[in-house]
Motif scaffolding. Structure first.
Motif, PDB file in Angstrom:
ATOM      1  N   ILE A   6      73.975  -3.139 -61.519  1.00 53.40           N
ATOM      2  CA  ILE A   6      75.393  -2.718 -62.121  1.00 53.40           C
ATOM      3  C   ILE A   6      75.846  -1.859 -61.145  1.00 53.40           C
ATOM      4  CG2 ILE A   6      76.117  -1.227 -63.857  1.00 53.40           C
ATOM      5  CD1 ILE A   6      73.775  -1.973 -65.729  1.00 53.40           C
ATOM      6  N   GLY A   7      77.242  -2.242 -60.837  1.00 46.93           N
ATOM      7  CA  GLY A   7      77.836  -1.622 -59.706  1.00 46.93           C
ATOM      8  C   GLY A   7      77.766  -2.296 -58.493  1.00 46.93           C
ATOM      9  N   LEU A   8      78.943  -3.063 -58.223  1.00 44.23           N
ATOM     10  CA  LEU A   8      79.083  -4.033 -57.040  1.00 44.23           C
ATOM     11  C   LEU A   8      80.139  -3.676 -56.197  1.00 44.23           C
ATOM     12  CD1 LEU A   8      79.091  -7.321 -59.028  1.00 44.23           C
ATOM     13  CD2 LEU A   8      77.264  -6.101 -58.172  1.00 44.23           C
ATOM     14  N   GLY A   9      80.113  -2.330 -55.788  1.00 47.75           N
ATOM     15  CA  GLY A   9      80.977  -1.719 -54.721  1.00 47.75           C
ATOM     16  C   GLY A   9      80.178  -2.105 -53.490  1.00 47.75           C
ATOM     17  N   ARG A  10      80.557  -1.626 -52.117  1.00 48.68           N
ATOM     18  CA  ARG A  10      80.212  -1.985 -51.097  1.00 48.68           C
ATOM     19  C   ARG A  10      78.616  -1.998 -51.015  1.00 48.68           C
ATOM     20  NH1 ARG A  10      82.930   1.050 -46.682  1.00 48.68           N
ATOM     21  NH2 ARG A  10      84.555  -0.390 -47.135  1.00 48.68           N
ATOM     22  N   TRP A  64      69.120  -1.772 -61.397  1.00 47.97           N
ATOM     23  CA  TRP A  64      69.421  -1.076 -60.559  1.00 47.97           C
ATOM     24  C   TRP A  64      70.955  -0.464 -60.934  1.00 47.97           C
ATOM     25  CZ3 TRP A  64      66.609  -0.694 -55.507  1.00 47.97           C
ATOM     26  CH2 TRP A  64      67.150   0.360 -54.709  1.00 47.97           C
ATOM     27  N   LEU A  65      71.048   0.694 -61.061  1.00 48.95           N
ATOM     28  CA  LEU A  65      72.295   1.340 -60.958  1.00 48.95           C
ATOM     29  C   LEU A  65      72.957   1.884 -59.900  1.00 48.95           C
ATOM     30  CD1 LEU A  65      72.196   3.568 -64.100  1.00 48.95           C
ATOM     31  CD2 LEU A  65      72.981   1.438 -64.240  1.00 48.95           C
ATOM     32  N   MET A  66      73.959   1.197 -59.444  1.00 47.25           N
ATOM     33  CA  MET A  66      74.546   1.541 -58.057  1.00 47.25           C
ATOM     34  C   MET A  66      75.948   1.889 -58.150  1.00 47.25           C
ATOM     35  SD  MET A  66      73.830   2.385 -55.062  1.00 47.25           S
ATOM     36  CE  MET A  66      72.393   1.582 -54.452  1.00 47.25           C
ATOM     37  N   VAL A  67      75.881   3.132 -59.029  1.00 46.73           N
ATOM     38  CA  VAL A  67      77.518   3.706 -59.430  1.00 46.73           C
ATOM     39  C   VAL A  67      77.363   4.822 -58.810  1.00 46.73           C
ATOM     40  CG1 VAL A  67      77.469   2.003 -61.410  1.00 46.73           C
ATOM     41  CG2 VAL A  67      76.418   4.214 -61.558  1.00 46.73           C
ATOM     42  N   PRO A  68      78.735   5.435 -58.868  1.00 49.78           N
ATOM     43  CA  PRO A  68      78.613   6.940 -58.457  1.00 49.78           C
ATOM     44  C   PRO A  68      78.141   7.738 -59.554  1.00 49.78           C
ATOM     45  CG  PRO A  68      80.865   5.787 -58.700  1.00 49.78           C
ATOM     46  CD  PRO A  68      79.867   4.769 -59.086  1.00 49.78           C
TER      47      PRO A  68
END
Length: 132
Positions: A6-10, A64-68
């Motif tokens: 979750i979170g598909l930024g760079r 996996w949370l790849m968020v701010p």
């Protein structure tokens, strides 16, 4: 191995690419449908909502949370009612370790686990220590 991101930024998108390059299967979700579509085109399984995302993951789930750091609580709130015993959530952001301790205690009530952020590990706080 299958992993949900979750979170598909760079950072999140590039992690998915590396995981897939090494043979892992990824289910992806982001509030930006364009980000999801781009990774679908590269072999990921896209999800249109949190419900869809959770349904597409094999149990026990690895998420996996790849968020701010500022939106980790909201993301966990959206996920919490959908998690089951044995599911693991990884906070890949730079969350304050005290927040990870609180989150781990909340998730442990559901018999789910949260892996701590890099900052928590730097302070010597591990997921195992939090779950106690």
């Amino acid at each position: 191995m299958q992993l949900g991101m979750i979170g598909l930024g760079r950072m999140g998108a590039n992690m998915v690419r590396r995981l897939q390059k090494n043979g892992h299967k990824c289910v992806v979700y982001d509030r930006s449908a364009d980000s999801v579509k781009q990774l679908e085109g590269e072999g990921a399984t896209g999800a249109t909502s949190i419900d869809d995302f959770v349904k597409k993951l094999q149990k026990p789930r690895a998420i996996w949370l790849m968020v701010p750091a500022a939106v980790v609580d909201a993301s966990l709130h959206d996920l919490a009612g959908k998690l089951e015993a044995g599911d693991t959530v990884i906070d890949g952001g730079n969350s304050y370790y005290i927040d990870d301790i609180r989150r781990a205690k909340e998730l442990s009530k559901r018999e789910s686990t949260i892996a701590t952020s890099a900052q928590a590990e730097a302070y010597g706080v591990s997921s195992a220590a939090i779950a106690r």
